[in-house]
Design a protein around this motif. Sequence first.
Motif, PDB file in Angstrom:
ATOM      1  N   TYR A 185       0.574  -1.291   0.397  1.00 42.40           N
ATOM      2  CA  TYR A 185      -0.175  -0.273   0.032  1.00 42.40           C
ATOM      3  C   TYR A 185       1.225   1.514   0.047  1.00 42.40           C
ATOM      4  CZ  TYR A 185      -3.458  -2.974   1.254  1.00 42.40           C
ATOM      5  OH  TYR A 185      -4.728  -4.020   1.430  1.00 42.40           O
ATOM      6  N   ARG A 186       0.203   1.689  -0.403  1.00 44.09           N
ATOM      7  CA  ARG A 186       0.567   3.321  -0.425  1.00 44.09           C
ATOM      8  C   ARG A 186      -0.119   5.046  -0.278  1.00 44.09           C
ATOM      9  NH1 ARG A 186       4.942   3.127  -6.122  1.00 44.09           N
ATOM     10  NH2 ARG A 186       5.092   0.984  -5.644  1.00 44.09           N
ATOM     11  N   GLY A 187       0.565   5.043   0.580  1.00 43.25           N
ATOM     12  CA  GLY A 187      -0.833   6.334   1.094  1.00 43.25           C
ATOM     13  C   GLY A 187      -0.541   7.793   0.287  1.00 43.25           C
ATOM     14  N   VAL A 188      -1.747   8.660   0.392  1.00 43.14           N
ATOM     15  CA  VAL A 188      -1.432  10.090  -0.817  1.00 43.14           C
ATOM     16  C   VAL A 188      -2.254  10.707   0.004  1.00 43.14           C
ATOM     17  CG1 VAL A 188      -2.526  10.973  -2.815  1.00 43.14           C
ATOM     18  CG2 VAL A 188      -0.960   9.072  -3.034  1.00 43.14           C
ATOM     19  N   VAL A 189      -1.928  12.052   0.472  1.00 41.11           N
ATOM     20  CA  VAL A 189      -2.629  13.060   1.539  1.00 41.11           C
ATOM     21  C   VAL A 189      -3.356  13.759   0.384  1.00 41.11           C
ATOM     22  CG1 VAL A 189      -1.764  12.105   3.558  1.00 41.11           C
ATOM     23  CG2 VAL A 189      -0.882  14.301   2.284  1.00 41.11           C
ATOM     24  N   PRO A 190      -3.956  14.894   1.549  1.00 40.18           N
ATOM     25  CA  PRO A 190      -4.651  15.555   0.352  1.00 40.18           C
ATOM     26  C   PRO A 190      -4.060  17.155   0.330  1.00 40.18           C
ATOM     27  CG  PRO A 190      -6.100  14.974   1.477  1.00 40.18           C
ATOM     28  CD  PRO A 190      -4.735  14.161   2.399  1.00 40.18           C
ATOM     29  N   GLN A 191      -3.426  17.740  -0.416  1.00 36.32           N
ATOM     30  CA  GLN A 191      -2.280  19.040  -0.820  1.00 36.32           C
ATOM     31  C   GLN A 191      -3.474  20.903  -0.267  1.00 36.32           C
ATOM     32  OE1 GLN A 191       0.828  17.988  -1.317  1.00 36.32           O
ATOM     33  NE2 GLN A 191       0.195  15.670  -0.763  1.00 36.32           N
ATOM     34  N   SER A 192      -3.071  21.479   0.336  1.00 38.59           N
ATOM     35  CA  SER A 192      -3.512  22.304  -0.037  1.00 38.59           C
ATOM     36  C   SER A 192      -4.140  23.211  -1.062  1.00 38.59           C
ATOM     37  CB  SER A 192      -3.038  23.219   1.020  1.00 38.59           C
ATOM     38  OG  SER A 192      -1.463  23.448   0.361  1.00 38.59           O
ATOM     39  N   ARG A 193      -3.134  23.379  -2.019  1.00 41.14           N
ATOM     40  CA  ARG A 193      -3.369  23.575  -3.366  1.00 41.14           C
ATOM     41  C   ARG A 193      -4.321  22.644  -4.174  1.00 41.14           C
ATOM     42  NH1 ARG A 193      -0.228  28.438  -5.398  1.00 41.14           N
ATOM     43  NH2 ARG A 193       0.972  28.426  -4.257  1.00 41.14           N
ATOM     44  N   THR A 194      -5.766  23.162  -4.375  1.00 45.32           N
ATOM     45  CA  THR A 194      -6.503  22.426  -5.180  1.00 45.32           C
ATOM     46  C   THR A 194      -5.472  21.677  -6.252  1.00 45.32           C
ATOM     47  OG1 THR A 194      -8.364  23.272  -3.883  1.00 45.32           O
ATOM     48  CG2 THR A 194      -8.768  22.062  -5.994  1.00 45.32           C
ATOM     49  N   LEU A 195      -5.668  22.616  -6.620  1.00 50.28           N
ATOM     50  CA  LEU A 195      -5.467  22.113  -8.215  1.00 50.28           C
ATOM     51  C   LEU A 195      -3.817  21.247  -9.076  1.00 50.28           C
ATOM     52  CD1 LEU A 195      -5.546  22.825 -11.433  1.00 50.28           C
ATOM     53  CD2 LEU A 195      -3.225  24.764 -10.975  1.00 50.28           C
ATOM     54  N   ARG A 196      -3.548  20.989  -7.670  1.00 49.88           N
ATOM     55  CA  ARG A 196      -2.302  19.932  -7.144  1.00 49.88           C
ATOM     56  C   ARG A 196      -2.952  19.150  -6.122  1.00 49.88           C
ATOM     57  NH1 ARG A 196       2.245  23.342  -5.443  1.00 49.88           N
ATOM     58  NH2 ARG A 196       3.227  25.469  -6.972  1.00 49.88           N
ATOM     59  N   CYS A 197      -3.815  19.366  -5.857  1.00 51.66           N
ATOM     60  CA  CYS A 197      -4.611  17.633  -5.071  1.00 51.66           C
ATOM     61  C   CYS A 197      -4.581  16.573  -5.537  1.00 51.66           C
ATOM     62  CB  CYS A 197      -5.292  18.163  -4.234  1.00 51.66           C
ATOM     63  SG  CYS A 197      -5.658  17.087  -2.819  1.00 51.66           S
ATOM     64  N   PRO A 198      -3.697  15.460  -5.513  1.00 49.99           N
ATOM     65  CA  PRO A 198      -4.030  14.216  -6.036  1.00 49.99           C
ATOM     66  C   PRO A 198      -5.949  13.491  -5.308  1.00 49.99           C
ATOM     67  CG  PRO A 198      -3.024  13.665  -4.487  1.00 49.99           C
ATOM     68  CD  PRO A 198      -2.362  15.157  -4.918  1.00 49.99           C
ATOM     69  N   VAL A 199      -6.414  13.928  -3.827  1.00 47.37           N
ATOM     70  CA  VAL A 199      -7.276  13.367  -3.866  1.00 47.37           C
ATOM     71  C   VAL A 199      -8.076  14.071  -4.719  1.00 47.37           C
ATOM     72  CG1 VAL A 199      -8.312  13.115  -1.695  1.00 47.37           C
ATOM     73  CG2 VAL A 199      -5.662  13.156  -1.292  1.00 47.37           C
ATOM     74  N   ASP A 200      -8.327  15.116  -4.500  1.00 47.45           N
ATOM     75  CA  ASP A 200      -9.302  15.778  -5.454  1.00 47.45           C
ATOM     76  C   ASP A 200      -9.550  15.705  -6.733  1.00 47.45           C
ATOM     77  OD1 ASP A 200     -11.495  18.778  -5.453  1.00 47.45           O
ATOM     78  OD2 ASP A 200      -9.685  18.672  -7.685  1.00 47.45           O
ATOM     79  N   ALA A 201      -8.366  15.232  -7.509  1.00 44.59           N
ATOM     80  CA  ALA A 201      -7.962  15.339  -9.072  1.00 44.59           C
ATOM     81  C   ALA A 201      -9.118  13.893  -9.133  1.00 44.59           C
ATOM     82  CB  ALA A 201      -7.303  15.184  -9.392  1.00 44.59           C
ATOM     83  N   TRP A 202      -8.515  12.765  -7.776  1.00 45.94           N
ATOM     84  CA  TRP A 202      -9.544  11.509  -7.570  1.00 45.94           C
ATOM     85  C   TRP A 202     -11.164  11.428  -7.499  1.00 45.94           C
ATOM     86  CZ3 TRP A 202      -8.167   6.862  -9.158  1.00 45.94           C
ATOM     87  CH2 TRP A 202      -9.180   5.822  -8.933  1.00 45.94           C
ATOM     88  N   GLY A 203     -11.118  12.483  -6.590  1.00 42.68           N
ATOM     89  CA  GLY A 203     -12.619  12.016  -6.930  1.00 42.68           C
ATOM     90  C   GLY A 203     -13.417  13.257  -8.322  1.00 42.68           C
ATOM     91  N   ALA A 204     -12.613  14.437  -9.184  1.00 44.37           N
ATOM     92  CA  ALA A 204     -13.141  14.836  -9.876  1.00 44.37           C
ATOM     93  C   ALA A 204     -13.179  14.208 -11.320  1.00 44.37           C
ATOM     94  CB  ALA A 204     -11.953  16.036 -10.554  1.00 44.37           C
ATOM     95  N   TRP A 205     -12.383  12.971 -11.497  1.00 43.63           N
ATOM     96  CA  TRP A 205     -12.037  11.866 -12.185  1.00 43.63           C
ATOM     97  C   TRP A 205     -12.899  10.987 -11.677  1.00 43.63           C
ATOM     98  CZ3 TRP A 205     -12.030  10.131 -17.136  1.00 43.63           C
ATOM     99  CH2 TRP A 205     -11.317   8.574 -17.041  1.00 43.63           C
ATOM    100  N   LEU A 206     -13.318  10.431 -11.485  1.00 42.58           N
ATOM    101  CA  LEU A 206     -14.737   9.160 -10.448  1.00 42.58           C
ATOM    102  C   LEU A 206     -16.179   9.969 -10.885  1.00 42.58           C
ATOM    103  CD1 LEU A 206     -14.022   7.765  -7.447  1.00 42.58           C
ATOM    104  CD2 LEU A 206     -13.439   6.613 -10.074  1.00 42.58           C
ATOM    105  N   GLY A 207     -16.261  11.220 -10.875  1.00 38.84           N
ATOM    106  CA  GLY A 207     -16.889  12.267 -11.773  1.00 38.84           C
ATOM    107  C   GLY A 207     -17.495  12.290 -13.043  1.00 38.84           C
ATOM    108  N   ARG A 208     -16.490  11.732 -13.678  1.00 44.17           N
ATOM    109  CA  ARG A 208     -16.334  11.673 -14.792  1.00 44.17           C
ATOM    110  C   ARG A 208     -16.862   9.987 -15.273  1.00 44.17           C
ATOM    111  NH1 ARG A 208     -18.501  15.839 -17.703  1.00 44.17           N
ATOM    112  NH2 ARG A 208     -17.464  17.925 -16.333  1.00 44.17           N
ATOM    113  N   ARG A 209     -15.549   9.737 -14.752  1.00 46.26           N
ATOM    114  CA  ARG A 209     -15.628   7.728 -15.653  1.00 46.26           C
ATOM    115  C   ARG A 209     -16.513   6.847 -14.418  1.00 46.26           C
ATOM    116  NH1 ARG A 209     -15.152   3.328 -12.904  1.00 46.26           N
ATOM    117  NH2 ARG A 209     -13.921   1.582 -13.489  1.00 46.26           N
ATOM    118  N   GLY A 210     -17.436   7.240 -13.052  1.00 47.76           N
ATOM    119  CA  GLY A 210     -18.107   6.301 -11.987  1.00 47.76           C
ATOM    120  C   GLY A 210     -17.655   5.378 -11.395  1.00 47.76           C
ATOM    121  N   THR A 211     -18.199   4.737 -10.928  1.00 42.96           N
ATOM    122  CA  THR A 211     -17.400   4.142  -9.765  1.00 42.96           C
ATOM    123  C   THR A 211     -17.632   2.469 -10.358  1.00 42.96           C
ATOM    124  OG1 THR A 211     -19.388   4.782  -8.395  1.00 42.96           O
ATOM    125  CG2 THR A 211     -17.971   6.293  -8.083  1.00 42.96           C
ATOM    126  N   TRP A 212     -17.631   1.708 -11.820  1.00 42.35           N
ATOM    127  CA  TRP A 212     -18.295   0.565 -11.996  1.00 42.35           C
ATOM    128  C   TRP A 212     -16.838   0.393 -11.627  1.00 42.35           C
ATOM    129  CZ3 TRP A 212     -15.504   0.184 -15.936  1.00 42.35           C
ATOM    130  CH2 TRP A 212     -14.686   1.602 -17.049  1.00 42.35           C
TER     131      TRP A 212
END
Length: 346
Positions: A223-250
């Motif tokens: 496992y690898r842990g990834v924590v949120p970043q203060s700058r939204t543009l660079r935040c991988p946690v925010d980016a993951w949520g945005a991508w799932l919003g397009r892709r779906g969770t299937w």
Amino acid sequence: MSSLALRESATLSPALALAAERAAHYVINARSASTRRAYQVQWNAWRDHCAARGIPSVPVEPAELITYLTHRASETNARTGRPNAPNSVRLALSAISVIDQHARTTESERHPRSVRSDPLVRDWLDGWSKEHPLAPQRQAAAVTPAQLDLLIQTAQERPRGVSAGQHVAAYARDRCMLLLGIAAALRVSELVALDIADVLVTDRGLRVYVRRSKTDQHGEGHYRGVVPQSRTLRCPVDAWGAWLGRRGTWAGPAFVGVERDGCVSRTRLDDSAARRMVARRAKACGLELVTSHSMRATFATLASGKGKALPRIAQQGDWASLDVLAGYVRQGELFEDSPTYGLLDD
């Protein structure tokens, strides 16, 4: 039958012929796709050489091997018009020796020595290497936070001929791949191998399960842990949520293709597609030296710059060699307290 099957297997003992078939299968399945392709090319060339001389390809005869390698080193590469690179000769030696060793793992030879360790081959390699040193390997360029912002902001601009739907979905996917690749220090093969179930959103960030990596050939996973970043543009946690919003969770592959109408496909991106994506996004903003390897280089460089301990950085990126990791760190420290500051000033 494996593509590495030995054409001259009929000349071998039944046990060794069967072992050779198993060896080809094991070598194919135990290594990364790029290594498998490279080993196959080298093994096929050795196999053809042996067939032309009427000798079996296994067990490898040390004297025959060094004669073959010396000849390979003097051959002209059809693509470049120059002699084969020293690294390609070493690759041939590695491929031949590992397949030969697997093939000789029979009932009567449970722990065969690699032909590479034979005194004749070892002496040849030592002498040949003095005249043909390893070519220096250029490490991937790391990106600075400002360059990362530029890369992502440029990706927000819709190219000509691309529908709005396709652009929005592709941007969400590519931003997520870049940021997750950096923060989790993922190799391209690891990134595209992720399934939706491998990335768990927790109250502290993302828990990413890497099922198999270059240094984990037995697929034990980690496992690898990834924590949120203060700058939204660079935040991988925010980016993951945005991508799932397009892709779906299937259930299925995390990163898939995007159709012209903006709909996502069910087809997993492969290594080549991911590399092309990074190269295309980097070129669009003038960062043409940035490649897919830059994701790991960026992680190592930035983490070191933040004072993170080298063993902890190595653990996140699953680096087996601290020397390789230290090279990325040194790259990031080139301009820190440089003795050239003010050197030519008045």
